[in-house]
Design an enzyme around this catalytic site. Structure first.
Site, mmCIF file in Angstrom:
data_model
loop_
_atom_site.group_PDB
_atom_site.id
_atom_site.type_symbol
_atom_site.label_atom_id
_atom_site.label_comp_id
_atom_site.label_asym_id
_atom_site.label_seq_id
_atom_site.Cartn_x
_atom_site.Cartn_y
_atom_site.Cartn_z
ATOM 1 N N SER A 1 -32.417 -99.118 -27.004
ATOM 2 C CA SER A 1 -33.489 -98.542 -26.913
ATOM 3 C C SER A 1 -34.343 -98.374 -25.976
ATOM 4 C CB SER A 1 -34.431 -99.184 -28.535
ATOM 5 O OG SER A 1 -33.663 -99.579 -29.515
ATOM 6 N N HIS B 1 -28.959 -93.043 -28.919
ATOM 7 C CA HIS B 1 -29.959 -93.929 -29.660
ATOM 8 C C HIS B 1 -30.293 -93.603 -30.920
ATOM 9 C CE1 HIS B 1 -34.416 -95.359 -29.580
ATOM 10 N NE2 HIS B 1 -33.549 -96.292 -30.195
ATOM 11 N N GLU C 1 -31.196 -89.770 -30.087
ATOM 12 C CA GLU C 1 -31.234 -89.273 -28.821
ATOM 13 C C GLU C 1 -30.016 -89.557 -27.979
ATOM 14 O OE1 GLU C 1 -36.118 -90.206 -27.700
ATOM 15 O OE2 GLU C 1 -35.154 -92.089 -28.127
ATOM 16 N N ASN D 1 -39.665 -93.477 -27.872
ATOM 17 C CA ASN D 1 -40.397 -94.636 -27.584
ATOM 18 C C ASN D 1 -41.520 -94.886 -26.415
ATOM 19 O OD1 ASN D 1 -39.537 -96.228 -29.666
ATOM 20 N ND2 ASN D 1 -37.603 -96.984 -28.786
#
Ligand code: 3HC
Length: 659
Positions: free
Chosen positions: A409, A430, A442, A480
């Site tokens: 991540s 991801h 992702e 994120n």
């Protein structure tokens, strides 16, 4: 007899007195203006030709009709309108039977409803998914469907927008018969009913149902559509169908359709629809053939790895799960089988499919088994040393043409790739937790990832039935990074005087299922804490830094799993905790901040702006390819309300309104 052509997309041939009309408007036979014109012309021809006993309507290719042409929304109307064409079909003197060869969605389903009979192939599907585009059916769906299947079923189908396969449609009364040769079956039905009184859906009575049952059906739908207006409007129209004549019901439906079509909610959901179709398409990669991926190795069968395994198994892949010990491998097998069992219990998987999945699954502690894998996904502890060491070892085990993916991540996937002898075959995948449920993935295009490796990963994610979004390499990737900016801004406001519960309430009122502080508690505060500690050495002393979250972590408040974080959770209920208020007050006092009030509007505006600014930076840096990709990440990974279109779309609308 030679083919007749009624428009560029509608043609027909006459066979034994039946006019077989085919709509051919790729890719999904949407009801574009030339289709409507062609259908009207075909009806005129059938009306004026004595030897034609009736009409069969079908679609070319895989779809029957995918609905109104969404690309025409917002453009000036072109005659004939869809309600006119649908009305003419229903009122036609000669039988019109549809041969539903594939999906009959939206306007396509409305055409079918107006026909005098519906014959479908078993693989076809019916649905009125308009609410998913922020609108209601606009060509009779809310009035004809309850007449055919009853009000309760109509509320469910139209309110949720879900589709039903032919056999279920037949059980509901929506399809009359299922046939492997729907055109031939429909043609013989035309011959059978020609000259007899026709069954016109609009003339049927709506079967009576008691109000309590209707209220319960409506409540069930509305519970899942918080903040959206289309489902409630659709239910209102469906319920009214029993009490008004067809004409009045259709007029009210049309007025509602036109009003909602021009709403921000509909524009937002259409944006999402087209963004999803564009997602995962990379212009420079067009024409590159993906590698075959049948066998997937998954290193680490914990929470994330077992979810990924289930996604791979249920989409037909073989899976080899690797663990460090035979005991851990057995536990991994148990976890994966447990998730598959749950899928059977919740009817997402059949018992037969479960057996097939288990037959394609192996878990082992013997790393050499990964030599059979076409793709290996690593889902081990998020630590750079652990991952680089693993990739170095994998490099010597897997085939030279196998693809290696990391599910990190936050770590730098380029550093992981560089630990291998061939970084061209490495990229990031991801997944979001729980990986067998969450659609978003992702796909991280690393510095040295080969184009065909990226293409293969995109095709793999699509085959999982998930939504791939390409991201460049950056700390936290697209999602994120934006989420961090969102959290940073929320913490600034808390330090300046907003209470965490006020911030959460504002975002929940905006449409997020949960505010940011409640989300942090759910996810656990320790990962972000560890990252902040890692970054401490390089953080500029001029950068504003809010210490409240650190104080919470130091006090052992790591979120829900420790029973407390930004909130307390007595009996599992989110509650304001005076200890947190005291920590916040102390942090403000230490910086000499005099707390001030924030309105809910100021909170949402500032948080939205923080997301949008970070999104703009990601676009400028080339990390994200399109604003729509950013919107999809935030909607599918972070709870941004889809009916607001995502942060980039919402910001554009905000600018338009305030310009
Ligand atoms: N209008 C215009 N274009 C459409 C369309 C539509 N109704 N439906 C799909 N398309 C386009 C897509 O944008 C895509 O274009 P692209 O290739 O340029 O990206 C292409 O068709 C293929 O679409 P998919 O990738 O989604 O293809 P699939 O085979 O996976 O799925 C489908 C086909 C199930 C038909 C799916 O596209 C779908 O669900 N479409 C939307 C259906 C819908 O919502 N219909 C209702 C429309 S509103 C309406 O009918 C109002 C009426 O009540 C008056």
């Amino acid at each position: 007899m030679s083919a007749l052509r009624f428009s560029e997309s509608v043609s027909a041939r006459l066979e034994d007195g039946v006019l077989l009309v085919t709509i051919d408007n790729p890719p999904v036979n949407a009801l574009s203006a030339h289709v409507r014109t062609g259908l009207a012309a075909a009806l005129n021809h059938a009306a004026g030709t004595v030897e034609i006993a009736g009409v069969v309507l079908t679609g070319a290719g895989r779809a029957f009709i995918g609905g109104a042409d969404i690309r025409e929304f917002g453009k000036p109307p072109v005659e004939p309108s869809l309600p006119d064409v649908v009305g003419r079909i229903e009122a036609f003197d000669k039988p019109v039977i549809c041969a539903v060869n594939g999906v009959a969605l939206g306007g396509g389903c409305e055409v079918a409803l107006a026909c005098h009979g519906r014959i479908a192939v078993e693989t076809a599907a019916f649905g009125l998914p308009e609410v998913k585009l922020g609108i209601v059916p606009g060509a009779g769906g809310t009035q004809r469907l309850p007449r055919l299947v009853g009000t309760l079923a109509a509320i469910d189908l139209i309110g949720t927008g879900r589709t039903v396969k032919s056999l279920d449609a037949m059980a509901l009364g929506l399809a009359d018969a299922v046939s492997a040769h729907p055109v031939a079956t429909a043609a013989s039905l035309v011959r059978q009913v020609a000259g007899q009184p026709l069954r016109r859906t609009g003339s049927l009575d709506v079967p009576p149902v008691d109000d309590d049952a209707l209220d319960a059906a409506a409540a069930k739908v509305l519970a899942k559509s918080r903040g959206q207006s289309a489902p409630a409007e659709a239910i209102r129209l469906v319920r009214a169908a029993g009490g008004v004549d067809l004409e009045a019901g259709l007029a009210e439906e049309r007025a509602t359709f036109l009003r909602l079509r021009d709403s921000t909610e509909s524009a937002a959901l259409r944006h999402v629809f087209f963004a999803e179709r564009a997602a995962g398409k990379v212009e420079q990669l067009e024409g590159i053939t993906p590698r075959r991926i049948e066998t997937v190795g998954i290193v680490g069968t914990g929470l994330m790895g077992s979810g990924i395994a289930v996604a791979a198994l249920t989409s037909g892949h073989r899976v080899i799960g690797l663990e460090q010990t035979p005991e851990a491998a057995a536990a991994g097998m148990g976890r994966i089988a447990g998730l598959l069992d749950k899928a059977v219990q919740s009817k997402r998987l059949t018992a037969a499919a479960l057996d097939a999945c288990l037959a394609r699954l192996e878990t082992t502690a013997d790393a050499s088994a990964l030599a059979a894998a076409d793709l290996v996904i690593e889902a081990v502890f998020d630590d750079l040393a652990v991952k680089t060491d693993l990739f170095r070892r994998l490099d010597g085990i897997v085939r030279p043409d196998a693809i290696l993916a990391t599910n990190t991540s936050y770590l730098d996937p380029d550093a992981i790739a560089d630990a291998t002898t061939d970084p061209r075959r490495v990229l990031g995948l991801h997944f979001f937790s729980p990986a067998h449920i969450m659609r978003l993935v992702e796909v991280v295009d690393c510095a040295k990832t080969a184009p065909d490796v990226l293409v293969s990963a995109l095709a793999f994610v699509k085959r999982l039935g998930k939504l791939p979004i390409v991201s460049g390499v950056t700390e936290g990737f697209i999602g994120n990074r934006i989420f961090s900016a969102y959290r940073r801004e929320a913490e600034f406001m808390v330090e300046d005087g907003a209470e965490p519960q006020a911030v959460d309430a504002a975002m929940e009122a905006y449409g997020f299922p949960m505010g940011i502080f409640a989300v942090n508690d759910m996810a656990g505060l320790e990962i972000a804490w560890a990252r902040r500690k890692r970054q401490a050495a390089t953080r500029s002393p001029d950068e504003r830094y809010v210490e409240i979250a650190d104080r919470l972590c130091e006090a052992g408040r790591l979120g829900r799993k420790t029973g407390r974080g930004w909130y307390a959770y007595p009996d599992g209920v989110r509650t304001i905790d005076p200890n947190v208020t005291a920590i916040i007050d102390a942090a403000r006092a230490a910086k000499g901040i005099v707390p001030r009030n924030f309105t809910a509007e100021e909170i949402t505006d500032r948080l939205l702006k923080a997301m949008v600014d970070e999104g703009a930076a990601l676009l400028a840096e080339g990390i994200a390819a399109r604003p729509g990709d950013i919107d999809l990440v935030m909607i599918n990974g972070y709870g941004f309300p889809a009916h607001k279109g995502g942060p980039m779309f919402a910001a554009g609308r905000h600018e338009e309104r305030t310009a």
